[in-house]
Write a protein that holds these residues in place. Structure first.
Motif, short mmCIF file in Angstrom:
data_model
loop_
_atom_site.label_atom_id
_atom_site.label_comp_id
_atom_site.label_asym_id
_atom_site.label_seq_id
_atom_site.Cartn_x
_atom_site.Cartn_y
_atom_site.Cartn_z
N ALA A 49 -83.26 3.15 -18.40
CA ALA A 49 -83.46 2.26 -17.09
C ALA A 49 -83.30 3.11 -15.79
O ALA A 49 -82.85 3.94 -15.47
CB ALA A 49 -82.10 1.30 -16.98
N ALA A 50 -84.48 2.38 -14.95
CA ALA A 50 -84.48 2.94 -13.48
C ALA A 50 -83.46 2.96 -12.61
O ALA A 50 -83.32 3.99 -11.69
CB ALA A 50 -85.43 2.38 -12.70
N ASP A 51 -82.35 1.84 -12.69
CA ASP A 51 -81.16 2.02 -12.08
C ASP A 51 -80.15 2.93 -12.48
O ASP A 51 -78.69 3.04 -12.05
CB ASP A 51 -80.71 0.44 -12.08
N GLY A 52 -80.37 3.69 -13.59
CA GLY A 52 -79.28 4.84 -13.97
C GLY A 52 -78.48 4.24 -14.94
O GLY A 52 -77.53 4.91 -15.42
N THR A 53 -78.42 2.98 -15.32
CA THR A 53 -77.41 2.50 -16.30
C THR A 53 -78.03 2.82 -17.69
O THR A 53 -79.14 3.11 -17.92
CB THR A 53 -77.06 0.94 -16.11
N GLY A 54 -77.21 2.94 -18.69
CA GLY A 54 -77.47 2.76 -19.97
C GLY A 54 -77.98 4.33 -20.58
O GLY A 54 -77.84 5.33 -19.96
N PRO A 55 -78.33 4.34 -21.75
CA PRO A 55 -78.55 5.53 -22.56
C PRO A 55 -80.06 6.38 -22.02
O PRO A 55 -80.87 5.58 -21.58
CB PRO A 55 -78.58 5.38 -23.97
N ALA A 56 -79.80 7.58 -22.04
CA ALA A 56 -80.98 8.31 -21.84
C ALA A 56 -82.01 8.06 -22.84
O ALA A 56 -82.06 7.91 -24.07
CB ALA A 56 -80.52 9.72 -21.65
N ALA A 57 -83.52 8.54 -22.44
CA ALA A 57 -84.33 8.44 -23.53
C ALA A 57 -84.17 9.25 -24.59
O ALA A 57 -83.40 10.57 -24.46
CB ALA A 57 -85.75 9.35 -22.86
N GLY A 58 -84.39 8.96 -25.95
CA GLY A 58 -84.18 9.83 -27.25
C GLY A 58 -82.96 9.23 -27.51
O GLY A 58 -82.75 9.54 -28.80
#
Ligand SMILES: NC(=O)c1ccc[n+]([C@@H]2O[C@H](COP(=O)([O-])OP(=O)(O)OC[C@H]3O[C@@H](n4cnc5c(N)ncnc54)[C@H](OP(=O)(O)O)[C@@H]3O)[C@@H](O)[C@H]2O)c1
Length: 312
Positions: free
Chosen positions: A73-82
């Motif tokens: 997510a662009a807002d920096g919340t949640g998990p990273a790619a992968g």
């Protein structure tokens, strides 16, 4: 990308077809997920039939998905790619990719595969929230109708773990067999055979099932009405209710009402599965090209538990 798309309501052909749709455009709080598996729920089959008045050509179902984050997510919340995740978007999940709010997903440990995880969201969250609505269950008698479905298997295992004495109603002994292994105290094939009184009734079949179950309540007992799988409306005579158990209560239930976000409950379900305390009952796993046939089987009471499709 490819996705399952609703066919026109007046079209007697398959309810969904595989079509080309635009790529998702994630909002700032949404992660982009590559879908590996999704689950078909009875509510979605009703929507595809126009039963909830929402079927329209081009509508795209899909509330239960598991896969891998392609874009954080662009807002920096949640998990990273992968990161591997399970998620509960409002729709559009029967697709190669879907954008989901980070409030509505949970990370998956490697011990929980995508097929198992895809069976969790709608049915599992509904079961958790129904049990919260029912209140403390230790030592209490519970009657559960429509028990052989996706929601019913989760309710059975979770209620039994809470110490409930649960009577499960299933169309046949064969369809209900797993419920006994998951902790049901008894299995019956007609609600009329239930030996009450019950402190709690969880009713989702409708038609003649609800009045019959309601009559089995203990004084002060609670019936939570959460569905109408039979598609038969309920007729309830006030005077029968009035003559029935004193102070019995009939409760409305909508799983979305208590909290519009699902990440916490998804994480709880994943923890229970990873810990060996919740066992999703997956009645069928097919390639997603078989989605129309699986919808038919679900409508025809041919699937026990959840139906999962894998995205090839
Ligand atoms: N209120 C909410 O927020 C909420 C949320 C999720 C689900 N729901 C509702 O909860 C119910 C259970 O959901 P689910 O996903 O577990 O559905 P499901 O997997 O299709 O299970 C429904 C069960 O109902 C039983 N049933 C009895 N009579 C039936 C009939 N005439 N036609 C079809 N099924 C019949 C079937 O068991 P047997 O064949 O063994 O009798 C079936 O296993 C559904 O009504 C659904 O719409 C409500």
């Amino acid at each position: 990308m490819k996705a399952m798309v609703s066919s026109p309501a007046n079209d007697s052909a398959e309810p969904v077809v595989l079509g080309e749709v635009p790529e998702p455009e994630p909002a700032p709080d949404e992660a982009l997920i590559a879908v590996e598996a999704y689950c078909v729920n009875r509510g979605e089959t009703l929507q595809l039939d126009g039963g909830l008045d929402r079927r329209r050509p081009g509508w795209r179902p899909g509330k239960d998905v598991a896969g891998t984050v392609l874009g954080a997510a662009a807002d920096g919340t949640g998990p990273a790619a992968g990161t591997r995740v399970v998620a509960h978007p409002p729709a559009h999940g029967w697709a190669e990719r879907v954008a989901v709010s980070t409030a509505n997903l949970a990370e998956l440990p490697y011990s929980v595969d995508a097929v198992t995880a895809a069976a969790l969201p709608l049915a599992g969250i509904t079961a958790l929230r129904l049990l919260r609505t029912a209140g403390p269950l230790a030592g209490r008698r519970v009657l559960l109708t429509g028990a052989s479905g996706g929601v019913g298997h989760y309710i059975t295992e979770l209620a039994a773990a809470c110490g409930a004495h649960l009577t499960a109603v299933s169309g046949t002994a064969e369809r209900g067999a797993r419920l006994l292994q998951l902790g049901a105290a008894e299995l019956i094939t007609s609600v009329d055979d239930a030996k009450g009184p019950f402190d709690v009734v969880l009713e989702s079949v409708g038609g003649v099932s609800l009045p019959s179950a309601l009559a089995q309540l203990a004084p002060g007992g609670l019936l939570v009405w959460f569905g109408q799988a039979s598609r038969q409306p309920v007729t309830l005579n006030f005077f029968d209710f009035f003559k029935g158990p004193n102070q019995a209560r009939l409760a409305h239930f909508d799983y979305t009402a208590s909290d519009p976000t699902y990440g916490k409950d998804l994480a709880a379900l994943v923890r229970l599965v990873a810990g060996g305390r919740l066992h999703p009952e997956i009645g069928t796993v097919r390639d997603w090209s078989h989605t129309p046939g699986v919808i038919d089987d679900l409508r025809g009471r041919k699937i026990r538990g959840n139906a999962v499709l894998t995205v090839s």
